[in-house]
Design a protein around this motif. Sequence first.
Motif, PDB file in Angstrom:
ATOM      1  N   ASN A  28       0.842  -1.018   0.059  1.00  0.00           N
ATOM      2  CA  ASN A  28      -0.148  -0.062  -0.143  1.00  0.00           C
ATOM      3  C   ASN A  28       0.779   1.100  -0.057  1.00  0.00           C
ATOM      4  N   LYS A  29       1.964   1.156   0.595  1.00  0.00           N
ATOM      5  CA  LYS A  29       2.731   2.546   1.085  1.00  0.00           C
ATOM      6  C   LYS A  29       3.758   2.500  -0.351  1.00  0.00           C
ATOM      7  N   GLN A  30       4.320   1.481  -0.851  1.00  0.00           N
ATOM      8  CA  GLN A  30       5.426   1.519  -1.818  1.00  0.00           C
ATOM      9  C   GLN A  30       4.724   1.992  -3.162  1.00  0.00           C
ATOM     10  N   TYR A  31       3.430   1.594  -3.404  1.00  0.00           N
ATOM     11  CA  TYR A  31       3.044   2.168  -4.605  1.00  0.00           C
ATOM     12  C   TYR A  31       2.274   3.210  -4.541  1.00  0.00           C
ATOM     13  N   GLY A  32       1.881   3.715  -3.566  1.00  0.00           N
ATOM     14  CA  GLY A  32       1.093   5.117  -3.424  1.00  0.00           C
ATOM     15  C   GLY A  32      -0.279   4.749  -3.576  1.00  0.00           C
ATOM     16  N   LEU A  33      -0.700   3.666  -3.160  1.00  0.00           N
ATOM     17  CA  LEU A  33      -2.275   3.226  -3.013  1.00  0.00           C
ATOM     18  C   LEU A  33      -3.033   4.040  -2.282  1.00  0.00           C
ATOM     19  N   ASN A  34      -2.682   4.493  -1.189  1.00  0.00           N
ATOM     20  CA  ASN A  34      -3.380   5.066  -0.148  1.00  0.00           C
ATOM     21  C   ASN A  34      -4.996   4.522   0.262  1.00  0.00           C
ATOM     22  N   CYS A  35      -4.896   3.135   0.292  1.00  0.00           N
ATOM     23  CA  CYS A  35      -6.043   2.558   0.682  1.00  0.00           C
ATOM     24  C   CYS A  35      -6.091   2.294   2.117  1.00  0.00           C
ATOM     25  N   THR A  36      -7.227   1.989   2.705  1.00  0.00           N
ATOM     26  CA  THR A  36      -7.407   1.818   4.191  1.00  0.00           C
ATOM     27  C   THR A  36      -7.600   0.282   4.059  1.00  0.00           C
ATOM     28  N   LEU A  37      -6.929  -0.569   4.860  1.00  0.00           N
ATOM     29  CA  LEU A  37      -6.914  -2.073   4.586  1.00  0.00           C
ATOM     30  C   LEU A  37      -7.580  -2.526   6.024  1.00  0.00           C
ATOM     31  N   ARG A  38      -8.554  -3.400   6.126  1.00  0.00           N
ATOM     32  CA  ARG A  38      -9.117  -4.025   7.138  1.00  0.00           C
ATOM     33  C   ARG A  38      -9.440  -5.179   6.736  1.00  0.00           C
ATOM     34  N   VAL A  39      -9.277  -6.370   7.965  1.00  0.00           N
ATOM     35  CA  VAL A  39      -9.744  -7.710   7.668  1.00  0.00           C
ATOM     36  C   VAL A  39     -11.054  -7.711   8.267  1.00  0.00           C
ATOM     37  N   ALA A  40     -11.981  -8.410   7.523  1.00  0.00           N
ATOM     38  CA  ALA A  40     -13.551  -8.238   7.571  1.00  0.00           C
ATOM     39  C   ALA A  40     -14.004  -9.763   7.842  1.00  0.00           C
ATOM     40  N   GLY A  41     -15.061  -9.708   8.848  1.00  0.00           N
ATOM     41  CA  GLY A  41     -15.949 -10.992   8.930  1.00  0.00           C
ATOM     42  C   GLY A  41     -15.409 -11.879   9.752  1.00  0.00           C
ATOM     43  N   GLY A  42     -15.559 -13.138   9.422  1.00  0.00           N
ATOM     44  CA  GLY A  42     -15.375 -14.332  10.299  1.00  0.00           C
ATOM     45  C   GLY A  42     -13.999 -14.280  11.009  1.00  0.00           C
ATOM     46  N   TRP A  43     -12.967 -14.074  10.136  1.00  0.00           N
ATOM     47  CA  TRP A  43     -11.622 -13.938  10.996  1.00  0.00           C
ATOM     48  C   TRP A  43     -11.598 -13.030  12.152  1.00  0.00           C
ATOM     49  N   VAL A  44     -12.232 -12.088  12.270  1.00  0.00           N
ATOM     50  CA  VAL A  44     -12.115 -11.186  13.384  1.00  0.00           C
ATOM     51  C   VAL A  44     -13.229 -11.692  14.511  1.00  0.00           C
ATOM     52  N   ARG A  45     -13.972 -12.372  14.014  1.00  0.00           N
ATOM     53  CA  ARG A  45     -14.979 -12.947  15.029  1.00  0.00           C
ATOM     54  C   ARG A  45     -14.238 -14.104  15.936  1.00  0.00           C
ATOM     55  N   ASP A  46     -13.640 -14.971  15.091  1.00  0.00           N
ATOM     56  CA  ASP A  46     -12.928 -16.199  15.421  1.00  0.00           C
ATOM     57  C   ASP A  46     -11.736 -15.549  16.413  1.00  0.00           C
ATOM     58  N   ARG A  47     -10.980 -14.663  16.144  1.00  0.00           N
ATOM     59  CA  ARG A  47     -10.018 -14.038  16.709  1.00  0.00           C
ATOM     60  C   ARG A  47     -10.409 -13.449  18.264  1.00  0.00           C
ATOM     61  N   LEU A  48     -11.473 -12.887  18.288  1.00  0.00           N
ATOM     62  CA  LEU A  48     -11.916 -12.588  19.440  1.00  0.00           C
ATOM     63  C   LEU A  48     -12.540 -13.607  20.214  1.00  0.00           C
ATOM     64  N   LEU A  49     -12.744 -14.672  19.777  1.00  0.00           N
ATOM     65  CA  LEU A  49     -13.220 -15.623  20.634  1.00  0.00           C
ATOM     66  C   LEU A  49     -11.836 -16.657  20.913  1.00  0.00           C
ATOM     67  N   GLY A  50     -10.826 -16.350  20.603  1.00  0.00           N
ATOM     68  CA  GLY A  50      -9.463 -17.134  20.829  1.00  0.00           C
ATOM     69  C   GLY A  50      -9.181 -18.097  19.901  1.00  0.00           C
ATOM     70  N   ILE A  51      -9.908 -17.965  18.645  1.00  0.00           N
ATOM     71  CA  ILE A  51      -9.595 -19.131  17.651  1.00  0.00           C
ATOM     72  C   ILE A  51      -8.550 -18.544  16.565  1.00  0.00           C
ATOM     73  N   VAL A  52      -7.712 -19.383  16.465  1.00  0.00           N
ATOM     74  CA  VAL A  52      -6.853 -19.021  15.257  1.00  0.00           C
ATOM     75  C   VAL A  52      -7.538 -19.343  13.787  1.00  0.00           C
ATOM     76  N   SER A  53      -7.444 -18.236  13.100  1.00  0.00           N
ATOM     77  CA  SER A  53      -8.264 -18.670  11.642  1.00  0.00           C
ATOM     78  C   SER A  53      -7.479 -18.419  10.550  1.00  0.00           C
ATOM     79  N   ASP A  54      -7.523 -19.028   9.365  1.00  0.00           N
ATOM     80  CA  ASP A  54      -6.546 -18.683   8.115  1.00  0.00           C
ATOM     81  C   ASP A  54      -7.417 -18.249   7.198  1.00  0.00           C
ATOM     82  N   ASP A  55      -8.873 -17.941   7.615  1.00  0.00           N
ATOM     83  CA  ASP A  55      -9.832 -17.588   6.733  1.00  0.00           C
ATOM     84  C   ASP A  55      -9.617 -15.803   6.645  1.00  0.00           C
TER      85      ASP A  55
END
Length: 536
Positions: A28-55
């Motif tokens: 994002n920085k090297q190519y000047g894309l200026n995007c905001t990057l977020r992980v969405a959905g199930g990964w966030v839910r699982d990590r809050l539950l203490g579950i490691v997820s590769d999704d």
Amino acid sequence: MAAPITAALPTGTTESEDKIFSLLLDVNKQYGLNCTLRVAGGWVRDRLLGIVSDDIDIALEGEYDGNVITGAAFCEFIVKYQADHGLEQRHVGVIKANPDQSKHLETATTHIYGEAIDFVNLRCEEYAESRIPTIKPGTPKQDAERRDLTINALFYNLHTQLVEDYTTGLQDMDDKLVRTPLAPLVTFHDDPLRLLRCIRFACRLMYAMHEDIKACARDPDVHESLRAKISRERVGIEVRKMLSGAHPDVAVHYYWDLNVVDCIFEHCTVDKKGNITGSRSLDFTPEEWVRAHRMAEALKTASKEKKLSYEVYLAAIMSCHAQLPATAGELEPYLAAVITHGLKLPIKVRQIVQAMILGARHLMPVWEGGFDAAKLASLEAQGTPMAAHAAPLKATPRVLLCEALQLAKYQSGKEPLALFYRETCLLSSLMATAACDEGARLVAHIDGDALLQGVPSLKAVLNGGEVGKLLGVKGPEIRPALAYQLRLQFEYPSAGKDEMQAALVKSIAPHRSVLMKLPRVGDPEGTPPPPKKRRT
């Protein structure tokens, strides 16, 4: 736009996740894309539950060259970055929008350090009369609100390293509550499949379901929308996931409590191409479903020792249906109409469910007077000579058990026999006694009997040609003659060719009219075999 509620991940991120996220930020920085990057959905839910997820799904917010940057465009920059830095490169895959698979927007996929990562834009969706929405670029709040549940609408901001909640997801996770981001009627109208997903996540996480969802889920208009807009394949996928999960008994409860049984279980007719041409509800009665729920609860309790397949829960549900045909010949097309066509599950699933029901029915006499292992001893073990039989051999408890075990050929998996006989015995015990205890005792008995475990692979002493020549029978008469020979083998496992020939002549010749009418496994005694199909 109002600022989101934020929170840190209680356990932080793993070393491999840090590497991936760091690379994305560098791109994002090297190519000047200026995007905001977020992980969405199930990964966030699982990590809050203490579950490691590769999704890991990355939601992109930003523009490049005056246009909203797409997942495919961002992935191309990742590949360029990997090439510039001597890292392993993989091609970019693009998954086109496919509403029937719940893919409303094009998704791009590439690999970073060996992990597949999906990329998609933040978006909002506007629905008309179908499930196919009009897609527009959206804000994080709009993207969160168009999701199925608040607990699946959380983001993890790679820049701030904080969880962002634009709905009530964090509070609902604390309260262990399943809730929709918008009013349930709006959420379900947009995509009726979300009703089934509410049930699935309530079962998976053992969260309470918000009362507004329950009230809306019972609305006949929602049921009609579910039937009209959702493909049977998508319904089948959700049912499979629920019955394969940790709490299938809870799913069975919700099906009835939310009045969606008739939306899920349908008898469908199809044309030669497999397209559905007509459907009708199975019309389970309250009494039938109460029994189905109790059976699911008993199976769930029995599964604490070893997980059961979702097919046995389907078999339990179907076995409670009063309209289920009594004979094997009629059962096959009926289950095909419900399971293969109505739920679009693989043919193998229908075969397994059918084999379990037939095997369970066939075992019913075994439970008469309570389970007794002594009744399963072979006549050979009891010291009864094979030559002592002048009359035809009856369907003893051992014969019935062995014939049921032979249906294991339909089962698949690493332990086909053990899985099949365990689940079939438990199902039969439930059908006969409303409990799994007797079935568990029978399973333990089979576990300790090598001869019984070898039944599914048992080869006939005499083949069809030899039996036909010996008895002077041919065509449709060979099948029952072979079936009778197997009954003799079940009782006399060490019998050789000479003994078997003598026993068949002695038993079948005087009783040919009776033996030629042996029913198929799972059919009631006295049911004639099906007529031979004529070639056309």
